[in-house]
Design a protein around this motif. Structure first.
Motif, short mmCIF file in Angstrom:
data_model
loop_
_atom_site.label_atom_id
_atom_site.label_comp_id
_atom_site.label_asym_id
_atom_site.label_seq_id
_atom_site.Cartn_x
_atom_site.Cartn_y
_atom_site.Cartn_z
N LEU A 615 0.83 -1.20 0.00
CA LEU A 615 0.00 0.00 0.00
C LEU A 615 0.86 1.25 0.00
O LEU A 615 0.56 2.24 -0.70
CB LEU A 615 -0.94 -0.02 1.22
CG LEU A 615 -2.07 -1.07 1.18
CD1 LEU A 615 -2.84 -1.07 2.50
CD2 LEU A 615 -3.02 -0.77 0.02
N ILE A 616 1.90 1.23 0.79
CA ILE A 616 2.79 2.41 0.83
C ILE A 616 3.47 2.61 -0.52
O ILE A 616 3.57 3.74 -1.05
CB ILE A 616 3.84 2.23 1.95
CG1 ILE A 616 3.13 2.25 3.32
CG2 ILE A 616 4.90 3.31 1.89
CD1 ILE A 616 4.04 1.88 4.47
N ARG A 618 2.40 1.68 -3.43
CA ARG A 618 1.43 2.11 -4.43
C ARG A 618 1.12 3.60 -4.31
O ARG A 618 0.98 4.31 -5.29
CB ARG A 618 0.16 1.29 -4.27
CG ARG A 618 -0.88 1.56 -5.36
CD ARG A 618 -2.02 0.58 -5.23
NE ARG A 618 -2.99 0.79 -6.29
CZ ARG A 618 -4.10 0.09 -6.46
NH1 ARG A 618 -4.34 -0.90 -5.58
NH2 ARG A 618 -4.94 0.34 -7.44
N ARG A 619 1.03 4.11 -3.06
CA ARG A 619 0.73 5.52 -2.86
C ARG A 619 1.89 6.39 -3.34
O ARG A 619 1.68 7.44 -3.94
CB ARG A 619 0.42 5.79 -1.39
CG ARG A 619 0.17 7.25 -1.09
CD ARG A 619 -0.43 7.46 0.27
NE ARG A 619 -1.78 6.91 0.32
CZ ARG A 619 -2.60 7.08 1.35
NH1 ARG A 619 -2.21 7.78 2.39
NH2 ARG A 619 -3.82 6.57 1.33
N LYS A 621 3.90 5.70 -5.66
CA LYS A 621 3.96 5.63 -7.11
C LYS A 621 2.98 6.62 -7.73
O LYS A 621 3.26 7.27 -8.72
CB LYS A 621 3.65 4.21 -7.55
CG LYS A 621 3.83 3.96 -9.02
CD LYS A 621 3.59 2.51 -9.34
CE LYS A 621 3.74 2.30 -10.85
NZ LYS A 621 3.48 0.90 -11.25
#
Length: 621
Positions: A615-616, A618-619, A621
Motif C-alpha cells: 500500500l505504501i 502504491r501511494r 507511485k
C-alpha cells in the motif's frame, strides 16, 4: 496417720491349738492384665506349719463363694486354691496352670476353687467344722493392686511380693530380705557358687512371630543347665529403644504374657531378657542375654466396596446458553467392573448440554477430576431459561447439582455464523500440562505434582507415575510405580492427576523428578523430567518460605499414595504446554495443533506486513 498395714486386719480365732497351724499365707486378688484376667489368675495360698492336717472338715469362703476340701495337707507344705486351675470354655488360652507351668511333675499342690476376689478390698474366711477359725481382710492400699505382684504374709504383717507373679506353692519372696539371715544366706550362697561351677544360659521362646494388635503374646524362658535358683530380668522395647513393657524380675521359668496395642498398620518389637543371678558359679556369661523379634499387625484399613460421586465445585452456578462450565469431581471407584462416567446438564424435559464422558479403570481408587460441560447456544430460543441440574452418573451411582441458566453468551443471528462460532478446531495428539511448581523438595515431607492431560486424539487409556532419582538410584519412598494412576480419556476430554511422592532418606542436593505416561496409542512411554533440589526442613523454612509450598501430605488418589494431611497448598495456575519452574516456563510437550497455532500467528504478521508495504509503495507511485 495410721500405719497402712493396719488397714489389713487379721483376726485369728483359736478353737484348738492345732488349728493355728493352718494360715492364709499369700493372696493374688488383682493380677496384672499383662499376666491375665481376674477369672484366670486369682488364687489364695494356705500354709500348714504344723503336723499333717486333714482338711475334710474345713472350708473357705471368699466373697459369696465357698470352697470345700477333700485332702490332707502335710506339715510345712502349701495348698493353692485357684479360681481357674485349668483353662475352661472362655475365649482366652490362659489359666493358673498355663501361667505357672503346673504339670504332674511340678511339686506344687493346687486345686480348683470356688473363689472371686474384689479388686479393692475383701474378706477371706477359713472355717473348721462350721466354726470360724481365721479371718483375713485385705485392702488395695497395701499393694499388689493390678501390678502383677501378690500379697505375702510374714512376721505377722502383709507386704507386696518382690517376685512378679508371686510365689504360689513356694516360700514367700519377702522372707529373710533383711537381717542376719539374709547376710548368712548370701555368704553361704556365695561360697556354694564358687565351688559349684555351671554354664547357665537363657533363651526366649514365643509361639509365633507375627501377632494381631490386642492379641496376647505368651513369652516362655528356657534356662539351660538350669541352676537350682536364678533371677531373670525381662522387658519389651520397640525398634527405637523405647521401653513399652517395664522391666520385671522373676525367679521361675513360668510362662509370661504381654498384650500389645498399636495404632499403626504394623510395628515391630524386641522381647529382651537377661539372666542376672544364678545359684551356681556361671563361668560363661556371654549367653546370659537373649532377645526375640516379633511383628504386630494393626487393624487393616477396610476398603469400601461402594463407589461414590461427589460434585465438589462448579466454575459458575449461574450460566448462560453457550457457556462452557467446569465441574470439579471427587469420585471413588470401589469394587465394581463398571468404568464409564458421563456428565450433562438437563431438567425434567430436555438435556441442554453436550455429554462429557470418560472411563476410570482402577478399583478402590479415588480420583479428583475437572471436566468441561458445553451448554447449547439456544439460538432458536426453544430452550427455557431457569433452573437445571448437572448430572454425573456412572459406576452404579448418580449425583446432582443445581445450576441456573439465563441469558445468551452469543448473539447468533444466522445459522452459518452459529456454526462458524461454535466450530471447534480439529486438534490432534495429546497435551501434557504441568500445573504446579515442584522445584524444591523438603526431606521427609510429602509433595505432589499436578499434571493435566488433554486428549485431542482418539480414545486412549493412560497410566501415569512419578519418582525422584539421581543417576540410576531412585530416592522416592517405595517402588517407582507405587503412585501409578490409570484411567481412560475420550477424544476432547481431559484429566487432572495428582502424583504424590515422599523422599525420606536422601542427602540435600540436586536431583531429578521424572513423570512417566504410558499411552496405549504409543509404543514408548512419554517422559517429563524436571530438575529439583532436595532441602532439609530448616533450610527451607529460613530461606524459601515465600515461594515454596510444603506438604505433609494427604491423598487418596490411589491405595499406594501417601496418607498424611496436606498442610498447605499452593495456588494452581494452568500454563498450557509448559511447566512453571522457578518462575521460568519450560516447555515439556507441544502437540502439533499447538505448534500450528503459533505458526498461524507469525504467518498473519508476515502477510499484514507485506500488505502494508504494498500500500505504501502504491501511494508513492
Amino acid at each position: 496417720m495410721k500405719n497402712p498395714i493396719l488397714l489389713l486386719a487379721i483376726i485369728i480365732i483359736f478353737s484348738e491349738a492345732v488349728f493355728a497351724n493352718l494360715i492364709i499365707n499369700e493372696i493374688m486378688y488383682n493380677p496384672s492384665t499383662d499376666i491375665g484376667d481376674d477369672s484366670d489368675l486369682e488364687w489364695i495360698e494356705l500354709y500348714n506349719n504344723g503336723t499333717n492336717l486333714s482338711l475334710e472338715l474345713w472350708h473357705l469362703e471368699a466373697g459369696t463363694k465357698t470352697t470345700h476340701f477333700n485332702l490332707t495337707l502335710e506339715n510345712n507344705t502349701y495348698l493353692v486354691i485357684a479360681r481357674e486351675l485349668v483353662d475352661g470354655d472362655d475365649s482366652d488360652n490362659m489359666s493358673f496352670s498355663d501361667y505357672y507351668n503346673i504339670t504332674n511333675s511340678t511339686n506344687i499342690t493346687a486345686i480348683q476353687g470356688n473363689i472371686s476376689l474384689n479388686n479393692q478390698n475383701g474378706e477371706i474366711l477359713l472355717y473348721y467344722n462350721g466354726t470360724l477359725n481365721l479371718s483375713v481382710q485385705y485392702d488395695s492400699s497395701i499393694g499388689a493392686d493390678g501390678n502383677g505382684f501378690s500379697l505375702e504374709f510374714w512376721n505377722n504383717s502383709w507386704n507386696e511380693s518382690i517376685v512378679y507373679g508371686g510365689t504360689p506353692g513356694k516360700e514367700n519372696s519377702i522372707i529373710n530380705l533383711t537381717g542376719a539371715n539374709e547376710s548368712s544366706n548370701e555368704t553361704n550362697s556365695s561360697e556354694e557358687n564358687e565351688t559349684n561351677e555351671c554354664n547357665a544360659s537363657i533363651k526366649i521362646l514365643t509361639e509365633q512371630s507375627v501377632y494381631e494388635s490386642g492379641e496376647k503374646v505368651e513369652i516362655m524362658y528356657e534356662v539351660n543347665n538350669e541352676p537350682e535358683e536364678f533371677v531373670v530380668e525381662y522387658w519389651v522395647e520397640d525398634l527405637f529403644g523405647n521401653i513399652v513393657k517395664d522391666k520385671r524380675e522373676t525367679t521361675n521359668a513360668n510362662k509370661k504374657s504381654w498384650t500389645p496395642s498399636i495404632a499403626e498398620q504394623e510395628k515391630s518389637f524386641l522381647i529382651k531378657t537377661n539372666l542376672t543371678e544364678a545359684s551356681c558359679n556361671d563361668t560363661e556369661k556371654s549367653d546370659n542375654y537373649d532377645e526375640k523379634l516379633i511383628a504386630v499387625k494393626g487393624e487393616q484399613q477396610k476398603l469400601d466396596d461402594k463407589s461414590s460421586i461427589e460434585i465438589e465445585e462448579l466454575s459458575k452456578n449461574s450460566a448462560k446458553f453457550g457457556d462452557i462450565i467446569k465441574a470439579k469431581l471427587l469420585i471413588y471407584k470401589g469394587d465394581t467392573n463398571k468404568k464409564s462416567i458421563k456428565a450433562y446438564v438437563e431438567n425434567d424435559d430436555e438435556r441442554i448440554s453436550e455429554i462429557t464422558s470418560f472411563s476410570l479403570h482402577n478399583k478402590f481408587t479415588e480420583y479428583e477430576l475437572e471436566i468441561p460441560l458445553i451448554i447449547k447456544p439456544n439460538c432458536d430460543q426453544k430452550l427455557e431459561r431457569g433452573d437445571y441440574e448437572l448430572v454425573v452418573e456412572g459406576l452404579g451411582e448418580i449425583e446432582y447439582e443445581e445450576i441456573n441458566v439465563n441469558g445468551f453468551k452469543f448473539n447468533c443471528l444466522k445459522k452459518d455464523e452459529e456454526e462458524t462460532l461454535f466450530e471447534q478446531p480439529q486438534r490432534s495428539g495429546v497435551d501434557y500440562i504441568m500445573q504446579n511448581n515442584i522445584s524444591n523438595i523438603i526431606i521427609n515431607k510429602s509433595f505432589y505434582a499436578q499434571l493435566k492431560i488433554v486428549n485431542n486424539d482418539a480414545k486412549h487409556n493412560f497410566t501415569v507415575w512419578s519418582y525422584v532419582y539421581k543417576g540410576s538410584k531412585v530416592y522416592s519412598d517405595g517402588n517407582q510405580t507405587d503412585n501409578s494412576v490409570g484411567f481412560g480419556l475420550d477424544k476432547g476430554s481431559s484429566m487432572i492427576v495428582r502424583l504424590y511422592n515422599k523422599v525420606s532418606d536422601a542427602p540435600p542436593g540436586d536431583y531429578k523428578y521424572k513423570i512417566k505416561i504410558k499411552n496405549d496409542g504409543q509404543k514408548t512411554n512419554h517422559e517429563i523430567t524436571i530438575p529439583v533440589v532436595i532441602l532439609p526442613v530448616k533450610k527451607l523454612e529460613k530461606t524459601d518460605k515465600k515461594n515454596q509450598s510444603t506438604f505433609s501430605a494427604s491423598s487418596k488418589t490411589s491405595l499406594y499414595e501417601l496418607k498424611e494431611e496436606i498442610e498447605k497448598e499452593e495456588d494452581l495456575k494452568e500454563v498450557t504446554g509448559t511447566a512453571v519452574l522457578n518462575n521460568k516456563p519450560i516447555i515439556v510437550y507441544e502437540s502439533s495443533s499447538f505448534k500450528s497455532k503459533k505458526l498461524i500467528y507469525y504467518l498473519l504478521l508476515t502477510i499484514t506486513g507485506i500488505i502494508c508495504v504494498a500500500l505504501i509503495w502504491r501511494r508513492l507511485k
